[in-house]
Design a protein around this motif. Structure first.
Motif, PDB file in Angstrom:
ATOM      1  N   TYR B  79      49.004  52.719  27.095  1.00  0.00           N
ATOM      2  CA  TYR B  79      49.284  52.142  28.748  1.00  0.00           C
ATOM      3  C   TYR B  79      50.730  52.755  28.840  1.00  0.00           C
ATOM      4  CZ  TYR B  79      45.668  48.022  28.636  1.00  0.00           C
ATOM      5  OH  TYR B  79      44.710  47.225  28.396  1.00  0.00           O
ATOM      6  N   ARG B  80      51.390  53.061  28.099  1.00  0.00           N
ATOM      7  CA  ARG B  80      52.755  53.584  27.827  1.00  0.00           C
ATOM      8  C   ARG B  80      52.201  54.300  28.826  1.00  0.00           C
ATOM      9  NH1 ARG B  80      55.928  50.806  24.315  1.00  0.00           N
ATOM     10  NH2 ARG B  80      55.709  48.462  24.220  1.00  0.00           N
ATOM     11  N   GLY B  81      53.565  54.605  29.637  1.00  0.00           N
ATOM     12  CA  GLY B  81      53.290  56.539  30.578  1.00  0.00           C
ATOM     13  C   GLY B  81      52.183  56.359  31.376  1.00  0.00           C
ATOM     14  N   ALA B  82      51.629  55.390  31.188  1.00  0.00           N
ATOM     15  CA  ALA B  82      50.943  55.817  32.654  1.00  0.00           C
ATOM     16  C   ALA B  82      51.056  55.520  33.665  1.00  0.00           C
ATOM     17  CB  ALA B  82      49.942  54.333  32.170  1.00  0.00           C
ATOM     18  N   ASP B  83      50.265  56.639  34.826  1.00  0.00           N
ATOM     19  CA  ASP B  83      50.623  57.459  36.782  1.00  0.00           C
ATOM     20  C   ASP B  83      49.608  56.320  37.319  1.00  0.00           C
ATOM     21  OD1 ASP B  83      52.609  58.866  35.772  1.00  0.00           O
ATOM     22  OD2 ASP B  83      51.181  60.457  34.322  1.00  0.00           O
ATOM     23  N   CYS B  84      48.378  55.844  36.704  1.00  0.00           N
ATOM     24  CA  CYS B  84      48.045  55.236  37.488  1.00  0.00           C
ATOM     25  C   CYS B  84      46.383  54.340  36.240  1.00  0.00           C
ATOM     26  CB  CYS B  84      46.553  56.116  38.863  1.00  0.00           C
ATOM     27  SG  CYS B  84      45.567  55.258  39.436  1.00  0.00           S
ATOM     28  N   CYS B  85      46.134  53.705  37.801  1.00  0.00           N
ATOM     29  CA  CYS B  85      45.498  52.340  36.780  1.00  0.00           C
ATOM     30  C   CYS B  85      44.662  51.743  37.183  1.00  0.00           C
ATOM     31  CB  CYS B  85      45.935  51.237  36.513  1.00  0.00           C
ATOM     32  SG  CYS B  85      45.240  49.900  35.447  1.00  0.00           S
ATOM     33  N   VAL B  86      43.617  52.343  36.705  1.00  0.00           N
ATOM     34  CA  VAL B  86      41.663  51.907  38.012  1.00  0.00           C
ATOM     35  C   VAL B  86      41.258  50.546  36.785  1.00  0.00           C
ATOM     36  CG1 VAL B  86      39.442  52.672  37.479  1.00  0.00           C
ATOM     37  CG2 VAL B  86      41.604  54.872  37.194  1.00  0.00           C
ATOM     38  N   LEU B  87      41.168  50.042  37.832  1.00  0.00           N
ATOM     39  CA  LEU B  87      40.547  48.444  37.630  1.00  0.00           C
ATOM     40  C   LEU B  87      38.535  48.715  38.187  1.00  0.00           C
ATOM     41  CD1 LEU B  87      43.114  46.801  39.155  1.00  0.00           C
ATOM     42  CD2 LEU B  87      43.140  47.021  37.362  1.00  0.00           C
ATOM     43  N   CYS B  88      38.059  48.482  37.067  1.00  0.00           N
ATOM     44  CA  CYS B  88      36.534  48.262  37.418  1.00  0.00           C
ATOM     45  C   CYS B  88      36.197  47.031  37.599  1.00  0.00           C
ATOM     46  CB  CYS B  88      35.872  49.522  36.111  1.00  0.00           C
ATOM     47  SG  CYS B  88      36.408  50.880  36.269  1.00  0.00           S
ATOM     48  N   PHE B  89      34.949  47.344  37.430  1.00  0.00           N
ATOM     49  CA  PHE B  89      34.306  46.052  37.870  1.00  0.00           C
ATOM     50  C   PHE B  89      32.550  46.468  37.912  1.00  0.00           C
ATOM     51  CE2 PHE B  89      33.285  44.819  42.288  1.00  0.00           C
ATOM     52  CZ  PHE B  89      34.087  45.393  43.278  1.00  0.00           C
ATOM     53  N   ASP B  90      31.734  45.389  37.745  1.00  0.00           N
ATOM     54  CA  ASP B  90      29.902  45.985  37.763  1.00  0.00           C
ATOM     55  C   ASP B  90      29.876  44.767  38.921  1.00  0.00           C
ATOM     56  OD1 ASP B  90      27.356  45.776  37.680  1.00  0.00           O
ATOM     57  OD2 ASP B  90      27.477  45.411  36.068  1.00  0.00           O
ATOM     58  N   VAL B  91      29.474  46.030  40.305  1.00  0.00           N
ATOM     59  CA  VAL B  91      28.998  45.303  41.725  1.00  0.00           C
ATOM     60  C   VAL B  91      27.397  43.901  40.628  1.00  0.00           C
ATOM     61  CG1 VAL B  91      29.395  47.015  43.099  1.00  0.00           C
ATOM     62  CG2 VAL B  91      26.910  46.906  42.120  1.00  0.00           C
ATOM     63  N   THR B  92      26.811  44.206  39.875  1.00  0.00           N
ATOM     64  CA  THR B  92      25.851  43.245  39.518  1.00  0.00           C
ATOM     65  C   THR B  92      26.701  42.121  38.648  1.00  0.00           C
ATOM     66  OG1 THR B  92      25.272  44.091  38.255  1.00  0.00           O
ATOM     67  CG2 THR B  92      24.411  44.982  39.766  1.00  0.00           C
ATOM     68  N   ASN B  93      27.677  42.055  38.420  1.00  0.00           N
ATOM     69  CA  ASN B  93      28.287  41.204  37.908  1.00  0.00           C
ATOM     70  C   ASN B  93      29.689  40.278  38.695  1.00  0.00           C
ATOM     71  OD1 ASN B  93      29.665  40.064  35.919  1.00  0.00           O
ATOM     72  ND2 ASN B  93      29.430  41.141  34.418  1.00  0.00           N
ATOM     73  N   GLU B  94      29.775  39.120  39.336  1.00  0.00           N
ATOM     74  CA  GLU B  94      30.429  38.957  39.894  1.00  0.00           C
ATOM     75  C   GLU B  94      31.498  38.663  38.577  1.00  0.00           C
ATOM     76  OE1 GLU B  94      29.886  36.068  42.381  1.00  0.00           O
ATOM     77  OE2 GLU B  94      31.502  35.545  42.816  1.00  0.00           O
ATOM     78  N   LYS B  95      31.332  38.093  37.776  1.00  0.00           N
ATOM     79  CA  LYS B  95      32.714  37.744  36.562  1.00  0.00           C
ATOM     80  C   LYS B  95      33.881  38.816  36.441  1.00  0.00           C
ATOM     81  CE  LYS B  95      33.163  35.607  32.402  1.00  0.00           C
ATOM     82  NZ  LYS B  95      32.925  36.127  30.736  1.00  0.00           N
ATOM     83  N   SER B  96      32.886  39.804  36.204  1.00  0.00           N
ATOM     84  CA  SER B  96      33.506  41.028  36.649  1.00  0.00           C
ATOM     85  C   SER B  96      34.706  41.164  37.364  1.00  0.00           C
ATOM     86  CB  SER B  96      33.002  42.666  35.911  1.00  0.00           C
ATOM     87  OG  SER B  96      31.822  42.978  37.083  1.00  0.00           O
ATOM     88  N   LEU B  97      33.998  40.958  38.268  1.00  0.00           N
ATOM     89  CA  LEU B  97      35.162  41.190  39.857  1.00  0.00           C
ATOM     90  C   LEU B  97      36.315  40.419  39.622  1.00  0.00           C
ATOM     91  CD1 LEU B  97      35.004  42.271  42.653  1.00  0.00           C
ATOM     92  CD2 LEU B  97      33.948  40.417  43.418  1.00  0.00           C
ATOM     93  N   ASN B  98      35.703  39.045  39.831  1.00  0.00           N
ATOM     94  CA  ASN B  98      36.950  38.057  39.126  1.00  0.00           C
ATOM     95  C   ASN B  98      38.037  37.637  38.422  1.00  0.00           C
ATOM     96  OD1 ASN B  98      35.629  36.557  41.416  1.00  0.00           O
ATOM     97  ND2 ASN B  98      34.466  35.351  39.703  1.00  0.00           N
ATOM     98  N   ASN B  99      37.831  38.912  37.240  1.00  0.00           N
ATOM     99  CA  ASN B  99      38.241  39.326  36.056  1.00  0.00           C
ATOM    100  C   ASN B  99      39.615  40.572  36.549  1.00  0.00           C
ATOM    101  OD1 ASN B  99      37.970  37.305  34.757  1.00  0.00           O
ATOM    102  ND2 ASN B  99      37.204  38.693  33.415  1.00  0.00           N
ATOM    103  N   LEU B 100      39.025  41.120  38.046  1.00  0.00           N
ATOM    104  CA  LEU B 100      40.210  42.222  38.472  1.00  0.00           C
ATOM    105  C   LEU B 100      41.636  41.929  37.871  1.00  0.00           C
ATOM    106  CD1 LEU B 100      38.257  44.008  41.259  1.00  0.00           C
ATOM    107  CD2 LEU B 100      38.369  44.178  38.655  1.00  0.00           C
ATOM    108  N   SER B 101      41.690  40.607  38.588  1.00  0.00           N
ATOM    109  CA  SER B 101      43.921  40.306  38.436  1.00  0.00           C
ATOM    110  C   SER B 101      44.273  40.215  37.029  1.00  0.00           C
ATOM    111  CB  SER B 101      43.860  39.152  39.949  1.00  0.00           C
ATOM    112  OG  SER B 101      43.377  38.434  39.399  1.00  0.00           O
ATOM    113  N   SER B 102      43.121  39.622  35.989  1.00  0.00           N
ATOM    114  CA  SER B 102      43.032  39.531  34.648  1.00  0.00           C
ATOM    115  C   SER B 102      43.765  41.306  33.967  1.00  0.00           C
ATOM    116  CB  SER B 102      42.369  39.167  34.118  1.00  0.00           C
ATOM    117  OG  SER B 102      41.645  38.261  34.447  1.00  0.00           O
ATOM    118  N   TRP B 103      43.266  41.806  33.977  1.00  0.00           N
ATOM    119  CA  TRP B 103      42.781  42.957  33.772  1.00  0.00           C
ATOM    120  C   TRP B 103      44.343  43.787  34.539  1.00  0.00           C
ATOM    121  CZ3 TRP B 103      40.842  44.389  29.855  1.00  0.00           C
ATOM    122  CH2 TRP B 103      40.033  43.755  29.644  1.00  0.00           C
ATOM    123  N   LYS B 104      44.731  43.703  36.130  1.00  0.00           N
ATOM    124  CA  LYS B 104      45.765  43.582  36.595  1.00  0.00           C
ATOM    125  C   LYS B 104      47.193  42.938  36.063  1.00  0.00           C
ATOM    126  CE  LYS B 104      48.875  44.136  40.566  1.00  0.00           C
ATOM    127  NZ  LYS B 104      48.935  43.260  41.759  1.00  0.00           N
TER     128      LYS B 104
END
Lengths: 734, 214
Positions: B79-104
């Motif tokens: 993670y160190r020195g990252a310039d951009c972070c891509v947060l991904c979810f699966d449009v068929t999986n609601e849980k993966s959408l709800n987890n975006l903020s934890s990933w951030k």
């Protein structure tokens, strides 16, 4: 005396025995019952030159009573002389007992039953294997000039009257070794006698191979060190890539003694040669704009990364070289290790010759390990030694793995295993019923979440193998019943019956070990077990046993993985200090690039066949339960020069190491790992001895060399078990 | 560092297991898709050179990591020195959408970036090739709900992609590159990580002007 000799001279179809050793055996099968006893002799016919003297093996069964008597007396003849020498001093009277033993000549180069007889002129070389008391008998094999070889003759010195008596005499003289300091055994006596009639030369590289009347070419081929060094200067211009495998095969003895550095040297030669003598084409390539551009990119990338490297400086400073020894100590160890190779303390020839890779154990060999009741005849150590060095043929893995993993005890009989299997089945069915009959449980969020995780990973585990390939064409009929259970996620429908079975096994494992829950990587560990063992109940228990040692890789706080990477870090400092310093420079001492390798035991680094071989070797715990760390060290050692000369940054190192995946050779790495382990062990011995010497000398009490206790634990064969703690919240399963 | 320098931009892809992180990276860098990618263990990266904004050449170094949460604690180094972070979810999986903020949050904690408030994130909803009936119902509403409530009300760019059919992947990463470049320039000007001896320069600089304009 000459008078006497003429009188009892052998006739044309007789020979005079120059040497005779009783209780020599052929071992045509693994079973002792099949051993063939006989006499190994040197015999000279009436008009024979030295070259015509015959080496013969004659079975006891083909001799009549009188003949046997002559052979038995001949066996003791040498001894009689020794005894007289001992009793009479080195007086001149020994000649009076010089008797001559005449026996029937065996057919020329013929094999009469199991007997054989060849003139010395036919023999190219003799391969010796010195005995290891309690382990195996010493043996010799004759290699003929036409490429054929004799059966191996084993010297059962504990049965041979002459050998027993000689040992007694030596014990009386308090000198168990011969004049040259080497162990005396049947084979060495034979060679001693043989050298009276033939020129016997040890090969420089392979002291186990004796050349018989070698011509100058033979000597050159077998003594390349001496010969090639002198004309290095002229031959040096033509660079020949060293054929590593061939070198290892031909020169195992000497080469492997210092393999950890030697094979690096071989690689170095390649690199140096490319640098110094790169052909014009290569130089042109280097000067091409595209290539230069890459160089520039790397430069700017380096500058960029140097910036954030300074960010992690804090961590780098923490990674002190705590576990490295002083240069002076290394120098001492290396002196003992490498350079004094003659009778080096560090690794005995026995140890080195044992590291060679053998053929895998076949079904026939495996079955010969057990008696009629299915109980092991060998010690577990013997079996593990064998598996460690050769592995198993695929057809016996389904059973052998159950022993290796501890599902079946090594000392169980077939009957006991049948009973055990029944109780395994009962226990498994009970565990399985906990989820399969509990509708409510299967509707819980936790269970659904686990099911989805497991399905997602099974869906992408080893799918290229036929056993796990998609069976979708026949399709929906199979999966429909499941689909009813599964509303929300398409991926949960596994389109292969074996994957579905594995899913059930993993559900059941969750009941068996509820604290852990499914963690990524576990499907990778399960699939080889499933593909080999197949029977659901047994696969489950094999997996459960395997997970005992692997659970620490998967615990929530990752402490088990961190511990192993830290152990490997210490091992690296201790064993490959220069590489460690370079990796420190690359901000890579956390060894994160080994994360994948350690988590699933190199499952992603080798192909399917090699992974199975590697695991069965690891499972033996033959040297240590932590052998996978030595194997990882071996990978680093194998790439040391390249890493040190070409890689400068954390990301470069990680990329390079990740990309080794599917390009590594298992056997050379395994040999290197074994030698690194032996070297490691001996280094600790040397340090301990030095410490105790210093303690007794009391001159320098401060100079005690300390070795981290963590390093010492790497010598233990005991499994390292770390269990997951009970979860405190549902999200702990994430 | 003077003159015409090549720029290396470090991009981290995060998101739940199985949302298609590896597939997105493979589609963007190698233009290929396979059903048989294995679950990622540990971490790996691929690089691709692209030109953005009037032919400025940049090299994207895209890091792909394991999706299971417990493995993230070892990811600090990436993670160190990252310039951009891509947060991904699966449009068929609601849980993966709800987890975006934890990933951030996870990313910000571990990466220790200097500007957590305006560090560039981008959101990718993958697998739009899947049948509509399988998709999360009222996705747009849920998504805007999440961005305004959980992701701090920031208007992170959102792309809906199909790594399988190569839909929108190129476009998403082009935006990633632009955002990463801005972040990189910001870091350059701040100079904080460049050179220990240049700390004095920072006194004369206010970073306000260089906030993310996304």
């Amino acid at each position: 005396m000459t008078e006497q000799r003429r009188v009892i001279r052998a006739s044309l179809n007789e020979v005079e025995l120059l040497f005779c050793k009783s209780k020599c055996y052929l071992h045509p099968t693994k079973s002792k019952a099949d051993n063939i006893a006989g006499f190994l002799t040197l015999g000279r016919g009436p008009n024979d030159s030295n070259n015509d003297v015959r080496v013969s093996f004659v079975t006891e069964s083909q001799l009549n009573k009188n003949e046997t008597k002559v052979y038995e007396e001949a066996d003791l003849a040498e001894l009689t002389k020794d005894l007289e020498n001992l009793e009479l001093g080195s007086g001149s009277s020994s000649r009076q007992s010089t008797r001559i033993y005449i026996v029937k000549k065996l057919g020329s180069t013929s094999l009469t039953g199991s007997s054989f007889s060849v003139p010395i002129s036919y023999i190219y070389s003799i391969h010796l294997r010195t005995p290891l008391v309690g382990w195996w008998y010493g043996s010799i094999t004759l290699h003929m000039k036409d490429g054929s070889k004799s059966p191996t003759v084993f010297f059962h010195d504990d049965e041979s009257l002459s050998s027993i008596k000689k040992q007694q005499i030596r014990n009386k003289q308090f000198d168990p070794f011969g004049e040259d300091g080497e162990l005396v055994w049947g084979g060495s006596e034979f060679i001693q006698s043989l050298s009276k009639v033939a020129d016997v030369q040890k090969s420089t590289y392979e002291p186990n191979v004796l050349l018989i009347n070698p011509d100058p070419n033979d000597l050159r081929n077998f003594a390349p060190v001496k010969q090639s060094q002198s004309n290095n200067n002229d031959s040096g211009k033509v660079f020949v890539f060293p054929d590593l495998n061939k070198m290892i095969a031909n020169t195992k003895w000497k080469l492997l003694e210092t393999v950890a550095t030697f094979t690096t040297k071989a690689k170095n030669q390649v690199l140096d040669a490319v640098e110094e003598r790169a052909p014009p084409q290569v130089k042109q390539l280097i000067n091409k704009p595209e290539v230069q551009k890459i160089g520039n990119d790397f430069d700017s990338a380096r500058v960029y990364l140097a910036k954030w490297a300074s960010q992690v400086k804090d961590e780098a400073e923490q990674a002190q070289k705590k576990y490295m020894l002083d240069d002076e100590i290394y120098a001492k160890i290396n002196r003992e290790l490498g350079i004094s190779t003659e009778r080096s303390e560090i690794l005995t020839g026995q140890e080195i010759s044992e590291t060679s890779r053998r053929n895998p154990i076949t079904k026939v060999e495996w079955e010969s390990f057990f008696d009629h009741s299915g109980r092991l005849i060998l010690t577990t150590d013997e079996v593990k030694y064998r598996i460690f060095h050769g592995g198993l043929e695929p057809e016996i893995r389904h059973i052998a793995w159950l022993f290796l993993l501890g599902v079946f005890p090594w000392d169980s009989s077939r009957e006991e295993r049948t009973v055990l299997k029944e109780s395994y089945k009962t226990a498994y069915d009970e565990l399985k019923a906990k989820w399969s009959t509990d509708e409510e449980k299967r509707q819980s969020d936790h269970w659904k979440d686990q099911r989805q995780r497991i399905a997602k990973d099974l869906h992408r585990t080893d799918r290229s193998l036929p056993i796990f390939a998609s069976q979708r064409e026949e399709p929906r009929a199979v999966s429909e019943e499941q689909a009813a259970d599964v509303e929300e996620d398409e991926e949960m429908v596994l389109d292969n019956a074996n994957l579905r079975k594995m899913q059930e096994i993993l559900f059941t494992y969750n009941e068996y070990n509820p604290n852990l829950g499914y963690v990524q990587g576990m499907t990778d560990l399960l699939s080889p077990l499933y593909a080999n063992i197949k029977e659901e109940t047994l696969v489950f228990w094999a997996f459960a046993k395997f997970m005992e040692r692997m659970e620490r890789n998967f615990v929530r706080d990752q402490s088990g993985m961190k511990k192993q990477m830290s152990d490997l870090n210490k091992l690296l400092q201790f064993m490959l200090p220069k590489l460690f310093i370079h990796l420190e420079h690359c901000e890579s001492t956390d060894l994160f690039f080994f994360f994948r390798s350690l988590l699933v035991w190199f499952k992603r680094e080798f192909d399917w066949d090699d992974v199975q071989r590697l695991w069965e070797i690891f499972w033996t715990d033959y040297y240590t339960s932590q052998f996978h760390l030595f194997f990882a060290l071996s990978v680093l050692s194998d790439n040391e020069r390249i890493i040190r000369e070409n890689l400068d940054r954390f990301d470069e190192v990680l990329k390079y190491m990740n990309d080794l995946s599917m390009s590594m050779e298992l056997n050379p790495l395994m040999i290197r790992a074994e030698l690194l382990f032996l070297r490691f062990k001996r280094m600790l011995d040397i340090i301990d001895r030095t410490n105790s010497d210093r303690n007794t000398a009391t001159a320098h009490p401060d100079t005690h060399i300390s070795v981290s206790p963590e390093l010492r634990t790497l010598l233990s064969k005991k499994l390292v078990i770390q269990k997951e703690l009970p979860p405190t919240s549902p999200s702990d399963y994430n | 560092m003077s003159g015409r320098k090549k720029t290396l931009l470090k991009v981290i892809i995060l998101g739940d297991s199985g949302v298609g992180k590896t597939s997105l990276m493979q589609q963007f860098v190698n233009n290929k898709f396979s059903h048989q990618y294995k679950a990622t263990i540990g971490a790996d990266f691929l690089t691709k050179e692209i030109s953005i904004d009037n032919n400025k050449q940049v090299t994207l170094q895209i890091w792909d990591t394991a999706g299971q949460e417990r493995f993230q604690s070892l990811g600090v180094a990436f993670y160190r020195g990252a310039d951009c972070c891509v947060l991904c979810f699966d449009v068929t999986n609601e849980k993966s959408l709800n987890n975006l903020s934890s990933w951030k949050d996870e990313f910000l904690v571990q990466s220790n970036v200097s500007n957590p408030q305006d560090f560039p994130f981008i959101i990718i909803g993958n697998k739009i090739d899947v049948d509509d009936s399988k998709k999360i119902p009222s996705l747009q509403k849920k998504l805007s709900n999440i961005t305004s409530n959980q992701l701090g009300g920031l208007n992170y760019p959102v792309f809906e992609t199909s790594a399988k059919d190569a839909i929108n992947v190129e476009q998403a990463f082009e935006v990633v590159a632009k955002m990463a470049l801005q972040q990189e320039e910001l870091n350059d000007i701040n100079g904080g990580v460049d050179d220990d001896y240049n700390d004095a320069i920072n006194i004369h600089l206010e970073s306000d002007n260089y906030g993310c304009a996304c």
